[in-house]
Design a protein around this motif. Structure first.
Motif, mmCIF file in Angstrom:
data_model
loop_
_atom_site.group_PDB
_atom_site.id
_atom_site.type_symbol
_atom_site.label_atom_id
_atom_site.label_comp_id
_atom_site.label_asym_id
_atom_site.label_seq_id
_atom_site.Cartn_x
_atom_site.Cartn_y
_atom_site.Cartn_z
ATOM 1 N N SER A 119 -4.647 -4.400 -23.582
ATOM 2 C CA SER A 119 -4.302 -5.531 -24.495
ATOM 3 C C SER A 119 -4.028 -4.456 -26.055
ATOM 4 O O SER A 119 -2.700 -4.860 -26.726
ATOM 5 C CB SER A 119 -6.187 -5.826 -25.406
ATOM 6 N N ASP A 120 -4.428 -3.268 -25.981
ATOM 7 C CA ASP A 120 -3.901 -2.602 -27.900
ATOM 8 C C ASP A 120 -2.126 -1.688 -27.017
ATOM 9 O O ASP A 120 -1.862 -0.834 -28.321
ATOM 10 C CB ASP A 120 -4.503 -1.056 -27.911
ATOM 11 N N ASN A 165 -8.021 -10.675 -29.205
ATOM 12 C CA ASN A 165 -6.071 -9.989 -27.757
ATOM 13 C C ASN A 165 -6.291 -9.710 -26.114
ATOM 14 O O ASN A 165 -4.746 -9.718 -26.430
ATOM 15 C CB ASN A 165 -5.946 -8.883 -28.787
ATOM 16 N N VAL A 166 -7.526 -9.791 -26.267
ATOM 17 C CA VAL A 166 -7.282 -9.590 -25.268
ATOM 18 C C VAL A 166 -7.226 -11.403 -23.756
ATOM 19 O O VAL A 166 -6.734 -10.935 -22.807
ATOM 20 C CB VAL A 166 -9.132 -8.983 -24.413
ATOM 21 N N ARG A 167 -7.305 -11.914 -24.365
ATOM 22 C CA ARG A 167 -6.917 -13.749 -23.637
ATOM 23 C C ARG A 167 -5.519 -13.951 -23.795
ATOM 24 O O ARG A 167 -4.684 -14.036 -23.100
ATOM 25 C CB ARG A 167 -7.930 -13.858 -24.787
ATOM 26 N N GLU A 168 -4.918 -13.281 -25.563
ATOM 27 C CA GLU A 168 -3.188 -12.995 -25.516
ATOM 28 C C GLU A 168 -2.408 -12.245 -24.865
ATOM 29 O O GLU A 168 -1.661 -12.697 -24.388
ATOM 30 C CB GLU A 168 -3.486 -13.137 -26.877
ATOM 31 N N ARG A 169 -3.184 -11.070 -24.087
ATOM 32 C CA ARG A 169 -2.016 -10.055 -22.943
ATOM 33 C C ARG A 169 -2.631 -10.313 -21.839
ATOM 34 O O ARG A 169 -2.918 -9.506 -21.579
ATOM 35 C CB ARG A 169 -2.490 -8.857 -24.612
ATOM 36 N N GLU A 170 -3.894 -10.808 -21.598
ATOM 37 C CA GLU A 170 -4.155 -11.490 -20.422
ATOM 38 C C GLU A 170 -3.228 -10.992 -19.210
ATOM 39 O O GLU A 170 -3.192 -10.688 -18.100
ATOM 40 C CB GLU A 170 -4.798 -12.867 -19.963
ATOM 41 N N ILE A 221 -2.320 -7.386 -19.418
ATOM 42 C CA ILE A 221 -3.517 -7.119 -18.889
ATOM 43 C C ILE A 221 -3.240 -6.693 -16.972
ATOM 44 O O ILE A 221 -3.766 -5.724 -16.019
ATOM 45 C CB ILE A 221 -4.303 -7.050 -18.788
ATOM 46 N N ILE A 275 -12.325 -9.673 -20.245
ATOM 47 C CA ILE A 275 -11.651 -10.753 -20.945
ATOM 48 C C ILE A 275 -12.406 -11.710 -21.049
ATOM 49 O O ILE A 275 -12.354 -11.475 -22.765
ATOM 50 C CB ILE A 275 -10.554 -10.979 -20.288
ATOM 51 N N HIS A 326 -8.859 -3.135 -22.641
ATOM 52 C CA HIS A 326 -8.494 -2.605 -24.177
ATOM 53 C C HIS A 326 -7.583 -1.846 -24.311
ATOM 54 O O HIS A 326 -6.806 -1.967 -25.692
ATOM 55 C CB HIS A 326 -9.810 -2.549 -24.840
ATOM 56 N N GLU A 354 -12.976 -12.108 -25.101
ATOM 57 C CA GLU A 354 -12.138 -12.446 -26.093
ATOM 58 C C GLU A 354 -12.893 -13.268 -27.714
ATOM 59 O O GLU A 354 -12.166 -13.377 -28.570
ATOM 60 C CB GLU A 354 -11.547 -13.720 -25.429
#
Length: 878
Positions: free
Chosen positions: A290-291, A342-347, A350, A333, A287, A337
């Motif tokens: 992702s942030d 956003n965690v999947r979008e920025r997999e 990450i 993730i 997280h 998700e």
């Protein structure tokens, strides 16, 4: 545990909570970022943090009620992670908030209903705490909720009183605990016993303002801030011995166990601790990245790096020798998700950061662990119990070992680390070394780290030069080192020397161009990592190669605006010290091309007169044309001369002193005007509070003042045209219109009231006798205030009776009111409780006194059903 409890998944608990409060007129708001807007806090540490400006009266609430599931990070108890049943670095706080709407009684009722009716926790297993002096909350729990007095524990200020700081809004708390072992009886209820009790819900009643002398006065708008721990409720409802074995974390633990080739259930306690640490920390790092947090050696980046390195080390303790963080991150993730897309979008981001940090740390871990083990054996052999601070610093400086990791490994061997000695070695290093660290942390991933041994620190020439020839030492595209780049590509470039100022000390990085015989690169930003300047830009035309010579040319206009704003910031601080308080200290700053921002410690808002005096003094200094005297001198000498240190800066043995004699003298590495007259003009545009005891001034200088005044002048001209008034007449004209509007509104309310009375009188014929009382249930489409007036008038005319009225004042709004006489109350009916239940039919809620109460809803189509239900229930009850 209680097998009859509903076994809800973590996702179901989260959604159930949000739905419960949404049905009670709370707006569901998304989780805020882990990077908070609050400049006084490094990370989002509580569910209430995004609303702190509202609670402090710095920002108006957009809605009266809200509910959230907020991501939070705390690292103050990191040593307890995995060792206790409930400590985490990452957790989710479910919260419901009231901004001047409902207060103590309703908040308690909601929390109890959610806990016992929705989550079906047995009331006999719940114990509550209240602040020792909060008799009101104690009475509500005992008399309204019905909890036996001995199961309501009074606790002190440390446990049950919330405050944002030494002054400002504050109030008592009330907490709900779940009892895992009710068979132990009620004779000694020790809520500190976390093997028996777990606190899962905290209600904060923000009702006072505390002044500088400690006096408490009631707030005009009382607020509610609550938090229910998602992980803790999951432990209770999923009947597991700790938070880690819930479906929120345990799949990550299983993934780590699979990587290690072990089984959690068959592992010893030490192994389980390592698995729990991994399960917890992986959630946190997923997280954080992702942030927008990147691993580094400072601030949030340091927290991220520290967590990743703990994951890697505990993986090694489990026997994992291959790269594994990406595998466990994938599970985290997948678990997150649904609630946080956003965690999947920025997999990709990450996983790449994890792979990079894990690889980097593994190369130093073996060497560092081997050296640390030698140190430990040496200490044990000598019969000592402490590792020297200089040895711990050697691990940090040479092998990138965080002090906390050294302390953790030492603790496992029963040893401590001399932190004072470590800090002394660190300070010595700062004062005597100007070289770059072995590892350099960049936003452009880790490529430059590998180049650091082959390139030299960037020489900054921008204090005296605006352009100059330079050689490209490092060329990166998408964070990866390349030999050549062409038009259209975004690049990151490190030069051997540069006139471009890199963002630091609050001042924005320069803009400009790099040009060569066959290339033009537009530079939009420059960042500094250690002693390397990274130029972020885009190739406009041509191609560029590693090693090329280019002409570096800054945007002179942008530099002039930035340095004018930076010098104006120095003058502003000097003026604040002279006019407001000589002890005022800087709490942050931002110097851009268009404006400046200065944060400072001050317990009160500045008066209009003070702001005018500050602005006049700064402009006087500007007009007096004070020349700059910039010198490099020893730090101690600068302090002796009275130079002011800038917030957030670190200083070595020599410092740069920017002195406008008789006006301002500060330690500063930023760029400044040669003479204050170059600033031109200075204008304050706002003064606000940003946190308890911290104020912020925003201002413009130079050309930006003209632009600011042009906008204001255009607004004044348009208002003058609309109101047919000269600029100097506008204030009086607006005041006159406000007076007229208030008079018109008062007349309208009077007419509406008279209309409501006239309409209500016609309803008297619909009253029906039920036993000894009159019952009147009807729809009367007037505004909420008039509906209340009508209900009171009808009850007065009926005598002994019950009146329930409903209206649709707006397209998506329902208003309900109940007025009961004493004889109706004596039959066990209370207006507040009754109308609150009826309002649920219309998708709302509410409450009030036993004799008179109002409620609301959002579904007008259900109003006829609600009124019919009210009539039926009243008839049956009476």
């Amino acid at each position: 545990m209680a097998p009859s409890l509903p076994s809800l998944t973590g996702a179901e608990i989260r959604q159930t909570f949000l739905d419960f409060y949404h049905q009670r007129s709370h707006k569901i708001l998304p989780s805020a970022s882990l990077i908070p807007e609050d400049p006084t806090v490094l990370l989002t540490i509580a569910g209430m943090l995004p609303f702190k400006p509202i609670f402090l009266g710095q920002r108006a609430a957009e809605v009266p009620r809200a509910t959230t599931s907020q991501k939070c990070i705390r690292t103050n108890d990191i040593e307890n992670v995995g060792r206790t049943a409930r400590h985490h670095t990452f957790f989710e706080m479910l919260g419901n908030f009231s901004f001047g709407d409902y207060f103590k009684e309703q908040a308690i009722a909601y929390a109890w209903e959610l806990s016992t009716k929705v989550f079906q926790l047995p009331p006999e297993r719940l114990v509550v705490s209240v602040f020792r002096d909060d008799d009101e909350a104690f009475a509500i729990w005992r008399d309204r909720i019905g909890i036996p007095a001995h199961r309501i524990q009074r606790m002190g200020e440390e446990d049950n009183f919330w405050k944002s700081g030494p002054t400002g809004p504050c109030g008592p708390c009330s907490e709900i605990y779940y009892d895992f072992h009710p068979e132990l009886g009620d004779e000694t209820l020790d809520l500190e016993d976390d093997t028996r009790f777990i606190e899962f819900y905290n209600l904060v009643f923000m009702q006072y303002n505390r002044d500088s002398e400690g006096n408490l006065t009631p707030l005009q708008n009382q607020n509610i801030d609550t938090g229910l721990g998602l992980e803790r409720m999951a432990q209770i409802l999923q009947d597991v011995p700790n938070n880690y074995e819930t479906d929120l974390i345990f799949p990550i633990i299983e993934a780590a166990a699979n990587c290690a080739g072990i089984e959690y259930d068959k592992s010893d306690e030490k192994t389980k601790v390592s698995l729990k640490v991994i399960g917890d920390h992986v959630r946190a790092v997923v997280h954080l990245i992702s942030d927008g947090v990147s691993a580094s050696n400072i601030g949030r980046g340091y927290i991220l790096r520290r967590l990743i390195r703990r994951v890697v080390r505990h993986g090694r303790l489990l026997g994992i020798t291959e790269l594994f963080t990406e595998k466990v991150a994938e599970v985290a993730i997948a678990l997150s998700e649904g609630a946080y897309p956003n965690v999947r979008e920025r997999e990709t981001l990450i996983k790449s950061q994890l792979q990079q940090e894990e690889s980097r740390f593994l190369t130093t871990l073996e060497r560092g662990e081997k050296l640390l083990q030698e140190m430990i054996e040496k200490v044990l052999k000598a019969g000592q119990t402490e590792i020297l601070g200089k040895d711990a610093f050697k691990l940090y400086d040479t092998y990138g070992f965080p002090l906390e990791l050294t302390m953790e490994i030492a603790e496992e061997q029963g040893l401590t680390v001399n932190q004072e000695g470590f800090n002394s070695s660190m300070q010595l290093q700062i004062e005597t070394s100007q070289g770059a660290h072995e590892t350099i942390d960049l936003m452009v991933q880790g490529s430059l780290d590998r180049l650091a041994e082959h390139i030299h620190p960037t020489q900054f020439t921008g204090y005296t030069e605006r352009s100059g020839m330079a050689q490209i030492q490092a060329l990166l595209v998408d964070g990866k080192s390349v030999e050549i780049a062409e038009a259209g590509m975004s690049v990151q470039i490190v030069l051997d020397k540069t006139p471009f100022y890199a963002e630091s000390g609050g001042q924005v990085g320069d803009r400009g161009y790099l040009s060569g015989s066959n290339v033009l690169i537009r530079i939009d930003d420059v960042q500094k990592e250690s002693d390397f300047f990274i130029h972020f830009g885009r190739i406009e035309r041509g191609t560029v190669s590693l090693g090329d010579s280019v002409t570096a040319q800054i945007d002179r206009a942008c530099r002039m605006r930035a340095q004018a704003n930076h010098t104006a910031t120095h003058l502003l601080q000097a003026a604040l010290k002279k006019i407001v308080d000589p002890d005022i200290g800087q709490a942050g700053s931002a110097v851009g091309f268009d404006r400046l921002r200065f944060d400072f410690n001050c317990p009160r808002a500045l008066t209009a007169q003070e702001l005018e005096q500050i602005e006049d003094l700064v402009n006087t200094w500007i007009s007096e044309a004070h020349g700059a005297d910039v010198q490099i001198m020893p730090f101690d000498r600068a302090k002796d001369k009275g130079a002011t240190a800038m917030f957030g800066e670190k200083y070595g043995d020599t410092v740069r002193v920017v002195d406008y004699p008789g006006v301002s003298m500060e330690l500063c590495g930023g760029t400044h005007v040669q003479n204050t007259a170059e600033i031109g003009l200075f204008k304050i545009i706002s003064e606000t509070g940003i946190s308890s005891g911290v104020r912020r001034i925003e201002a413009v200088s130079g050309a930006a003042v003209r632009e600011y005044l042009q906008v204001r002048d255009a607004v004044v001209r348009e208002l003058g045209d609309r109101f047919k008034a000269k600029p100097e007449e506008l204030v009086e004209r607006v005041s006159s219109l406000q007076t007229e509007l208030k008079a018109t509104q008062k007349q309208l309310e009077q007419v509406q009231g008279e209309l409501a009375i006239a309409k209500s009188d016609q309803l008297l014929s619909q009253a029906e006798s039920v036993g000894e009382v009159q019952v009147l249930v009807a729809q009367l489409d007037v505004d909420p205030n008039s509906l209340k007036t009508a209900a009171e008038r009808l009850l007065q005319k009926l005598g002994e009776g019950a009146v329930v009225l409903g209206s649709v004042p707006e397209a998506d709004k329902v208003s309900l009111v109940a007025a009961f006489s004493k004889s109706v109350n004596q039959k066990g009916l209370q207006a507040g409780k009754f109308i609150g239940q009826i309002a649920k039919i219309c998708g709302g809620g509410g409450g009030g006194r036993p004799n008179l109460a109002q409620a609301g809803g959002r579904d007008p189509s259900q109003l006829p059903t609600a009124l019919e239900t009210a009539k039926t229930q009243l008839t049956e009850a009476l």
